[in-house]
Design a protein around this motif. Structure first.
Motif, PDB file in Angstrom:
ATOM      1  N   UNK A   1       0.823  -1.211   0.000  1.00  0.00           N
ATOM      2  CA  UNK A   1       0.000   0.000   0.000  1.00  0.00           C
ATOM      3  C   UNK A   1       0.858   1.264   0.000  1.00  0.00           C
ATOM      4  N   UNK A   2       1.972   1.236   0.743  1.00  0.00           N
ATOM      5  CA  UNK A   2       2.844   2.399   0.794  1.00  0.00           C
ATOM      6  C   UNK A   2       3.443   2.699  -0.576  1.00  0.00           C
ATOM      7  N   UNK A   3       3.920   1.663  -1.261  1.00  0.00           N
ATOM      8  CA  UNK A   3       4.536   1.874  -2.580  1.00  0.00           C
ATOM      9  C   UNK A   3       3.505   2.272  -3.626  1.00  0.00           C
ATOM     10  N   UNK A   4       2.334   1.657  -3.594  1.00  0.00           N
ATOM     11  CA  UNK A   4       1.297   2.012  -4.566  1.00  0.00           C
ATOM     12  C   UNK A   4       0.865   3.461  -4.384  1.00  0.00           C
ATOM     13  N   UNK A   5       0.730   3.902  -3.134  1.00  0.00           N
ATOM     14  CA  UNK A   5       0.374   5.301  -2.876  1.00  0.00           C
ATOM     15  C   UNK A   5       1.462   6.244  -3.362  1.00  0.00           C
ATOM     16  N   UNK A   6       2.717   5.842  -3.184  1.00  0.00           N
ATOM     17  CA  UNK A   6       3.819   6.701  -3.632  1.00  0.00           C
ATOM     18  C   UNK A   6       3.883   6.769  -5.157  1.00  0.00           C
ATOM     19  N   UNK A   7       3.674   5.645  -5.832  1.00  0.00           N
ATOM     20  CA  UNK A   7       3.791   5.617  -7.292  1.00  0.00           C
ATOM     21  C   UNK A   7       2.640   6.326  -7.987  1.00  0.00           C
ATOM     22  N   UNK A   8       1.592   6.666  -7.263  1.00  0.00           N
ATOM     23  CA  UNK A   8       0.501   7.445  -7.854  1.00  0.00           C
ATOM     24  C   UNK A   8       0.837   8.930  -7.933  1.00  0.00           C
ATOM     25  N   UNK A   9       1.874   9.356  -7.247  1.00  0.00           N
ATOM     26  CA  UNK A   9       2.265  10.764  -7.250  1.00  0.00           C
ATOM     27  C   UNK A   9       2.928  11.131  -8.575  1.00  0.00           C
ATOM     28  N   UNK A  10       2.859  12.393  -8.967  1.00  0.00           N
ATOM     29  CA  UNK A  10       3.582  12.840 -10.180  1.00  0.00           C
ATOM     30  C   UNK A  10       5.081  12.924  -9.922  1.00  0.00           C
ATOM     31  N   UNK A  11       5.779  11.846 -10.171  1.00  0.00           N
ATOM     32  CA  UNK A  11       7.196  11.752  -9.831  1.00  0.00           C
ATOM     33  C   UNK A  11       8.037  12.597 -10.775  1.00  0.00           C
ATOM     34  N   UNK A  12       9.020  13.332 -10.257  1.00  0.00           N
ATOM     35  CA  UNK A  12       9.987  14.015 -11.128  1.00  0.00           C
ATOM     36  C   UNK A  12      10.774  12.990 -11.941  1.00  0.00           C
ATOM     37  N   UNK A  13      11.319  13.411 -13.055  1.00  0.00           N
ATOM     38  CA  UNK A  13      11.968  12.483 -13.980  1.00  0.00           C
ATOM     39  C   UNK A  13      13.157  11.784 -13.323  1.00  0.00           C
ATOM     40  N   UNK A  14      13.913  12.482 -12.471  1.00  0.00           N
ATOM     41  CA  UNK A  14      15.053  11.848 -11.805  1.00  0.00           C
ATOM     42  C   UNK A  14      14.596  10.754 -10.843  1.00  0.00           C
ATOM     43  N   UNK A  15      13.554  11.062 -10.062  1.00  0.00           N
ATOM     44  CA  UNK A  15      13.014  10.059  -9.136  1.00  0.00           C
ATOM     45  C   UNK A  15      12.388   8.905  -9.911  1.00  0.00           C
ATOM     46  N   UNK A  16      11.731   9.226 -11.008  1.00  0.00           N
ATOM     47  CA  UNK A  16      11.109   8.203 -11.858  1.00  0.00           C
ATOM     48  C   UNK A  16      12.150   7.176 -12.307  1.00  0.00           C
ATOM     49  N   UNK A  17      13.296   7.661 -12.767  1.00  0.00           N
ATOM     50  CA  UNK A  17      14.345   6.760 -13.244  1.00  0.00           C
ATOM     51  C   UNK A  17      14.938   5.949 -12.096  1.00  0.00           C
ATOM     52  N   UNK A  18      15.133   6.583 -10.930  1.00  0.00           N
ATOM     53  CA  UNK A  18      15.674   5.848  -9.788  1.00  0.00           C
ATOM     54  C   UNK A  18      14.724   4.735  -9.343  1.00  0.00           C
ATOM     55  N   UNK A  19      13.431   5.010  -9.396  1.00  0.00           N
ATOM     56  CA  UNK A  19      12.443   3.990  -9.015  1.00  0.00           C
ATOM     57  C   UNK A  19      12.499   2.810  -9.973  1.00  0.00           C
ATOM     58  N   UNK A  20      12.555   3.091 -11.275  1.00  0.00           N
ATOM     59  CA  UNK A  20      12.551   2.008 -12.263  1.00  0.00           C
ATOM     60  C   UNK A  20      13.824   1.172 -12.206  1.00  0.00           C
ATOM     61  N   UNK A  21      14.928   1.782 -11.795  1.00  0.00           N
ATOM     62  CA  UNK A  21      16.198   1.048 -11.739  1.00  0.00           C
ATOM     63  C   UNK A  21      16.152  -0.050 -10.677  1.00  0.00           C
ATOM     64  N   UNK A  22      15.558   0.243  -9.537  1.00  0.00           N
ATOM     65  CA  UNK A  22      15.577  -0.699  -8.404  1.00  0.00           C
ATOM     66  C   UNK A  22      14.254  -1.422  -8.196  1.00  0.00           C
ATOM     67  N   UNK A  23      13.249  -1.111  -8.973  1.00  0.00           N
ATOM     68  CA  UNK A  23      11.913  -1.643  -8.714  1.00  0.00           C
ATOM     69  C   UNK A  23      11.862  -3.159  -8.827  1.00  0.00           C
ATOM     70  N   UNK A  24      12.524  -3.719  -9.829  1.00  0.00           N
ATOM     71  CA  UNK A  24      12.423  -5.166 -10.069  1.00  0.00           C
ATOM     72  C   UNK A  24      13.180  -5.993  -9.041  1.00  0.00           C
ATOM     73  N   UNK A  25      14.125  -5.388  -8.322  1.00  0.00           N
ATOM     74  CA  UNK A  25      14.908  -6.134  -7.330  1.00  0.00           C
ATOM     75  C   UNK A  25      14.470  -5.858  -5.902  1.00  0.00           C
ATOM     76  N   UNK A  26      14.211  -4.592  -5.583  1.00  0.00           N
ATOM     77  CA  UNK A  26      13.968  -4.206  -4.190  1.00  0.00           C
ATOM     78  C   UNK A  26      12.497  -4.089  -3.827  1.00  0.00           C
ATOM     79  N   UNK A  27      11.608  -4.029  -4.806  1.00  0.00           N
ATOM     80  CA  UNK A  27      10.200  -3.764  -4.499  1.00  0.00           C
ATOM     81  C   UNK A  27       9.290  -4.908  -4.930  1.00  0.00           C
ATOM     82  N   UNK A  28       9.334  -5.281  -6.195  1.00  0.00           N
ATOM     83  CA  UNK A  28       8.379  -6.255  -6.731  1.00  0.00           C
ATOM     84  C   UNK A  28       8.404  -7.593  -5.985  1.00  0.00           C
TER      85      UNK A  28
END
Length: 574
Positions: A264-291
């Motif tokens: 729930x915490x991550x889904x709520x965070x990913x609904x926010x309009x993320x800046x492009x730098x944060x967007x890229x950082x999220x996608x880099x680690x999402x498949x290992x640290x989150x999913x």
């Protein structure tokens, strides 16, 4: 307003450290000196002298700690009491002063003017209230206020972010906090702080290895007591084993609930309009640290990211691939989007190595239709004409693997005429495309069947409509004469090994660059050094034998040169 603040400041300066100690002792000794509380509270500020603020903090902390159960239960007490009840009025006033005390502590902890020693004590006091304010259980309201103040702070608070990142209860407040941020104007710094907190919370696998983490990860938010340890030492072995089993079941239940809060915490965070730098950082680690730790995969965010195109799509491919292979996600337009990512700029992207490894994995399925495998093969071979040598090496490796995995497209290696190899797969392709005009391969000579005509449409975005099955890999044949020796050698070696079933490891070439190619070349041992020498001094750059039908007249050129020089001399003399 300024005059009022100056008056208050002067009143503060009148009190000495000894007088503040006296006020604190009086407050702790009797309720008659309750009016000392607002006075002591006024010293909890970053503008106050550190020693005065520390002395007031210790006195107020000692005063509120034993009263926390009463202060926090004032809401329940108000339901059974009238508003005229003196006890109700006193508890309500005490509750408001406790809230002011907590707000002052949060302000001091966030102020850049506060000294480090004072800030450490303030943080310990806040976390102590969080642990004990709710009768020994976790007080989420105080912690949420603390987290809210940190996220909205205008000053850098990296130390506090690291403190919250080690706290598993951050997940509880994160969903609520992200919801409040979504309804207001959001600053990039606030989103960056939220991402820092979420991305630095330890994984659930590490919870059992650290005592602090295990303490904070208990879902009931209760903290260990000495009485429990004494009871455990007096129990028999059977009771101890029974308690261990109950504890393991309890931990499993807690892990499931914490996983849900994590999701729930991550889904709520990913609904926010993320800046492009944060967007890229999220996608880099999402498949290992989150999913791997989510109870419900975040499909909407990944599919939306994959549809954006460009670098964002490349970075979202890793997580989307995991959802498709491990969670059974069906994404009908996946290969169409993947085909659209094959552009020359992808060979210079930062994350190209991971992309090409995933591309090789995505095209590995034997259920992949032949026309689709042919489209990717032909698209890659066309890109080989315009990419750097490092990209050509990757393309050769990918195409070699595609030919090995899908024997039905091996006719692309050498196909002189468009309809020379039309089988079941090409018939299926024509049905999908609706190509009735060129379906006739009965031997009628058309312009599209002439030698040198390529049926492949490189501008087509739909891989089904590219007519790749009617084409050939003539681009790869041109690489045999590539200006970069490693590329030409690699093509020749794969031509010789085309019948070998072994595949090429794409990861060995995915990180190649000009620097790596040059380093490998200068490290090679050359058995024979090519030499260029002439028996007679050449009189021209090219010989007539190199260009049949052409004649190089050096005499005419020299005569014209002499004529021009003589004419220039005459002009200078005149």
């Amino acid at each position: 307003m300024a005059s009022i603040l100056e008056k208050k400041q002067k009143k503060k300066e009148k009190y000495t450290l000894k007088e503040l100690k006296t006020l604190g002792h009086q407050l702790l000794s009797s309720r008659e000196h309750i009016n000392n509380l607002p006075l002591l509270l006024s010293f909890i500020s970053s503008s106050s002298p550190p020693q005065h603020a520390l002395e007031s903090l210790l006195s107020l902390s000692s005063f509120f700690t034993p009263l926390l159960p009463q202060v926090c239960s004032s809401a329940k007490y108000s339901l059974s009491s009238s508003k005229d009840d003196p006890e109700f009025i006193y508890r309500t006033w005490l509750k408001s002063k406790f809230d002011d005390f907590v707000n002052s502590l949060i302000h001091v902890s966030l102020s850049p003017q506060s000294e480090d020693t004072l800030r450490d004590i303030v943080l310990d006091t806040i976390m102590e209230f969080v642990k004990t304010a709710n009768a020994g259980n976790f007080h989420s309201a105080i912690y949420h206020r603390f987290l809210h103040g940190i996220v909205y702070s205008e000053h850098p608070v990296h130390m506090l972010l690291d403190l919250l990142a080690s706290n598993y209860f951050t997940y509880i407040s994160m969903e609520k906090l992200a919801g409040t941020l979504e309804a207001k104007e959001i600053s990039e710094s606030s989103i960056e702080k939220l991402h820092h907190i979420l991305s630095h919370i330890p994984s659930f696998e590490d919870a059992d290895k650290k005592d602090d983490a295990e303490m904070w990860s208990m879902l009931e938010f209760s903290f260990g007591k000495k009485e429990d340890l004494q009871k455990e030492s007096m129990q028999s072995e059977a009771e101890v084993k029974k308690n261990k089993k109950e504890k393991s079941k309890k931990n499993m239940l807690n892990a499931k609930k914490m996983k849900l809060k994590f999701t729930k915490a991550w889904i709520s965070f990913l609904r926010l309009p993320l800046p492009i730098d944060v967007y890229k950082e999220v996608l880099v680690t999402l498949h290992q640290a989150v999913i791997p730790h989510l109870s419900n995969p975040i499909i909407d965010f990944l599919t939306r990211s994959y549809d954006i195109g460009g670098v964002i799509s490349v970075m979202a491919l890793s997580s989307l691939f995991i959802l498709m292979t491990q969670y059974g996600l069906e994404y009908p337009n996946f290969y169409e989007k993947l085909y659209a990512l094959l552009v020359p700029s992808i060979f210079m992207a930062k994350h190209r190595a991971k992309f090409f490894e995933l591309l090789d994995s995505c095209l590995k399925s034997p259920l992949l239709p032949a026309y689709l495998a042919a489209a990717f093969t032909k698209k890659l071979s066309r890109l080989a004409l315009s990419v750097p040598p490092s990209g050509a090496l990757i393309i050769i490796a990918l195409i070699h693997n595609l030919l090995r995995r899908h024997p039905s497209i091996n006719h692309l290696v050498h196909q002189e005429y468009g309809c020379a190899a039309t089988e079941d797969d090409t018939k299926e392709e024509r049905k999908l495309v609706g190509d009735e005009d060129e379906a006739d391969c009965s031997g009628i000579s058309t312009s599209s069947n002439k030698p040198g005509f390529d049926h492949f449409n490189n501008e087509e975005t739909d891989p089904v409509k590219t007519k790749a099955m009617k084409s050939s890999l003539w681009e790869i044949d041109t690489l045999r004469h590539h200006y970069c020796p490693p590329v030409s050698r690699f093509v020749l070696s794969l031509e010789n090994d085309l019948k070998v079933e072994a595949e090429v490891a794409v990861k060995d070439f995915s990180s190649a660059s000009y620097a790596t190619i040059f380093r490998d070349e200068i490290g090679r041992r050359v058995k024979q050094v090519p030499l260029a020498f002439y028996k007679a001094t050449p009189t021209s750059l090219f010989s007539e034998s190199d260009f049949p039908g052409w004649t190089f007249k050096c005499e005419d050129i020299s005569e014209e040169h002499n004529h021009n020089s003589t004419k220039r001399q005459r002009m200078e003399c005149s």
